[in-house]
Design an enzyme around this catalytic site. Structure first.
Site: not given
Ligand code: SPV
Ligand code: MN
Length: 635
Positions: A232, A260, A283, A285, A289, A302, A399-400
């Site tokens: 993942y 973040h 994440s 939230c 979008s 991100d 899912a992504r």
């Molecule tokens: C998050 O969970 O904040 C994400 C996906 O952006 S991850 O790669 O799992 O961190």
């Molecule tokens: Mn993130």
């Protein structure tokens, strides 16, 4: 000394050929070779391949991911699907594993009460043992990436070793290749390194077998992360949250911030200007979008680095160039821009969705759910249960999709600008069903830092564990803050105070619900909050002062909703959403204070602001004699 000397162990193992050795030698940097030598000798892959910035090398990665079955082709050109391991609904590799992600610390170093730590020696012994031979019969890929635009003061370099071509392919979509940037390092040690292995694989498509031996260990001292027995992306991809933790550590002793954050270009109708905003939400939230709102432009969704710039503004860059976005609830109505991007031909990796006849399906996509298909539990049929009798949904809630930003019609023209973009405002938001209004402007920068520091959010499927539990997440960054929280806040305070034009700060909450548990806002309403904030940054709107900050005037929102969403925003809507919930807000302040009491050296300004807000709320309660005060009651 002959550079090849530094590769002596792996040359002896006969796993690297002359062509690949040459690519490494051309970097003229023995630190890189030492790391490769050490970890290849430990992980014991059958072959080592070095990938440069050349299109041929990058195509090799993409093809290998398909050849090995880590990705499968879908119907639309360029679309592939990848699955992560699944045993049952609570034992899987479909989300970030907070329990087994640990920061290595030596005696006397800061031990966070919020994230897991382990004694450095003990942790290294443990993970190096697990990694011994973890790449057996796998090919190890050596990659070079640039975190941030090329030729930029913001950017950091990242060395990645992995035996997963899915990881590599994802990184090609998400990050800028950096082989040539590494050449410019001139033999210096200034780069992060990430060593990843999926470990032993099982099944078809091949997924990690030994999830019980999944470990993600972060070595701040060496600027290195070791991660094993996972696929993942949040666990495996060095450049995502693993590099964020290292960057937070680095920036903490310098004058910049690693956050973040999304970066959004806001284009108010008829105003002929663009204003850039950052935003930090936990994440799942609404971060992506918001970054992909219609008629606006996206720089990033991100992770951002922010630096004070010589024009008096904070500038920010996206350290990524792609999106690893949650696909749940992406549908034509609510997220038209994302919908269009992931349903048309372009290089796109879907993960952990359902596939039927080459078509991907996901939760909340607005289509009829197929009766069967292939998903993260392999063959799926309607009403399928896991070994514990728990329903397996057709697609995972986490899912992504993975895509490149520059291919999107809403990509901002400054995506790769080495100077970043000037930031006029910052949003902080959480998943809060009953306390904060949809948008609130801080009184000043320090109060803004306080708003960020007091984000609370209900947990989601983006991390393994129970959902819906209210948790604090300062700056939506708590999982990644590897430095003392007090120092982190102090740095934020100093950062803004050094700026001639500090960003305005806003708290957002898209998740307010009524007594029946129904959301009070539509998915696209966030566009109006964002446009209001943008207008505030330019003096276009007045505001109402409440004890907790400034809120919009009803008349301004009414027009914003009409003009941008063609929606009637009623006085009742406004009153329900913007009332000041005194006892809930005081309870929140108490929770936040209790949390920060667990930390040493929390700066005084934080306690002062909390006390001031408490006093103002108590005063309002005694003046009005009611607990919920309508926004119409303020002047
Ligand atoms: C998050 O969970 O904040 C994400 C996906 O952006 S991850 O790669 O799992 O961190
Ligand atoms: Mn993130």
């Amino acid at each position: 000394m002959d550079l090849k000397y530094y590769l002596k162990d792996i040359v002896d193992l006969n796993v690297i050929d002359q062509e690949n050795i040459k690519k490494l030698e051309a970097l003229n940097n023995h630190y890189i070779l030492e790391i490769i030598n050490e970890y290849v000798a430990l992980c014991k892959p059958s072959k080592v391949t070095v990938i440069t910035d050349s299109q041929d090398d990058i195509n090799y990665v993409r093809n290998k991911a398909l050849e090995l079955g880590e990705e499968l082709k879908l119907g639309i050109e360029g679309h592939t699907v990848h699955f992560d391991a699944f045993v049952n609904m609570s034992n899987h590799d479909q989300a970030r594993d907070k329990t087994n992600t640990k920061v290595l610390i030596s005696a006397g170093q800061y031990k966070s009460p919020w994230i897991n730590t382990i004694d450095r020696e003990e942790g290294l012994n443990e993970i190096l043992k697990i990694m011994d031979g973890c790449m057996r019969e796998h090919e190890c890929v050596v990659r070079f990436f640039c975190l941030g635009p090329k030729n930029s003061k913001f950017s950091l370099l990242a060395l990645q070793l992995t035996d997963s071509f899915y990881v590599c392919h994802s990184e090609d979509l998400l990050y800028r290749s950096g082989y040539e940037e590494f050449r410019k390092l001139d033999g210096s040690k200034k780069f992060f390194s990430f060593i990843h292995s999926s470990g032993e694989l099982t099944g078809k498509p091949p997924v990690t077998k030994n999830l019980d031996k999944r470990r993600v260990y972060i070595d701040l001292q060496e600027g290195k992360v070791l991660t094993v027995n996972n696929q993942y992306a949040g666990n495996s991809l060095g450049l995502k949250k693993l590099a964020l933790r290292l960057a937070i550590h680095k920036s903490n002793n310098e004058d910049w911030l690693a956050e973040h954050d999304f970066i959004l270009g806001v284009h108010p109708k008829g105003k002929n200007r663009v204003s850039y905003f950052c935003g930090a939400y936990p994440s799942a939230c609404g971060k992506t979008s918001t970054a992909m709102l219609p008629n606006q432009t996206i720089v990033g969704d991100d992770i951002a680095y922010l630096r004070p710039w010589n024009d008096g503004y904070a500038h920010a860059v996206n350290i990524e160039q792609g999106i690893f976005g949650i696909i749940k609830d992406v549908n034509l109505n609510d997220d038209p821009v994302i919908w269009d991007a992931i349903t048309t031909p372009r290089e796109t990796i879907f993960s952990n969705i359902l596939v039927l006849n080459g078509i991907p399906y996901w939760l909340g996509d607005g289509r009829t759910i197929p009766e069967k298909g292939m998903n993260f539990s392999t063959n799926w049929v309607k009403n399928k249960k896991d070994e514990n009798g728990k329903e397996i949904p057709h697609a995972h809630p986490n899912a992504r999709y993975t895509i490149r930003i520059e291919e999107l019609s809403n990509a901002d023209k400054n995506l790769h600008n080495p100077d970043g973009v000037p930031i006029e405002g910052i949003f902080y938001g959480g998943r809060d069903s009953d306390t904060m209004p949809p948008i609130l402007e801080s009184f000043n920068w320090n109060h803004g830092v306080f708003l960020g520091a007091s984000i609370e959010s209900e947990t989601t499927s983006a991390t393994i564990g129970k959902e819906g539990v209210r948790d604090a997440s300062p700056m939506a960054n708590l999982d990644f803050i590897v430095v003392p929280l007090g120092k982190y806040l102090e740095n934020h305070k100093n950062f803004g105070e050094r700026l001639e034009h500090p960003p305005k700060v806003f708290a957002t909450n898209y998740f307010l619900k009524n007594e029946d548990g129904k959301y009070l806002n539509g998915m696209l309403d966030k566009l109006c909050w964002v446009l209001w904030a943008e207008g505030r940054a330019h003096g276009d709107y007045g505001a109402i002062e409440t004890p907790i900050g400034y809120i919009p005037k009803y008349e301004d929102l009414k027009i914003l909703f009409e003009e941008n969403l063609n929606k009637t925003y009623t006085k009742e809507n406004y009153e329900q959403q913007f009332s000041i919930r005194i006892s809930k807000l005081i309870a929140k302040l108490n929770r936040i204070e209790n949390m920060y009491k667990k930390e040493d050296n929390v700066p005084q300004f934080f306690w002062n602001i909390s006390e001031e807000l408490n006093n103002k709320l108590n005063k309002l309660a005694s003046e009005k004699g009611i607990d919920i005060v309508s926004p119409f009651q303020f002047k």
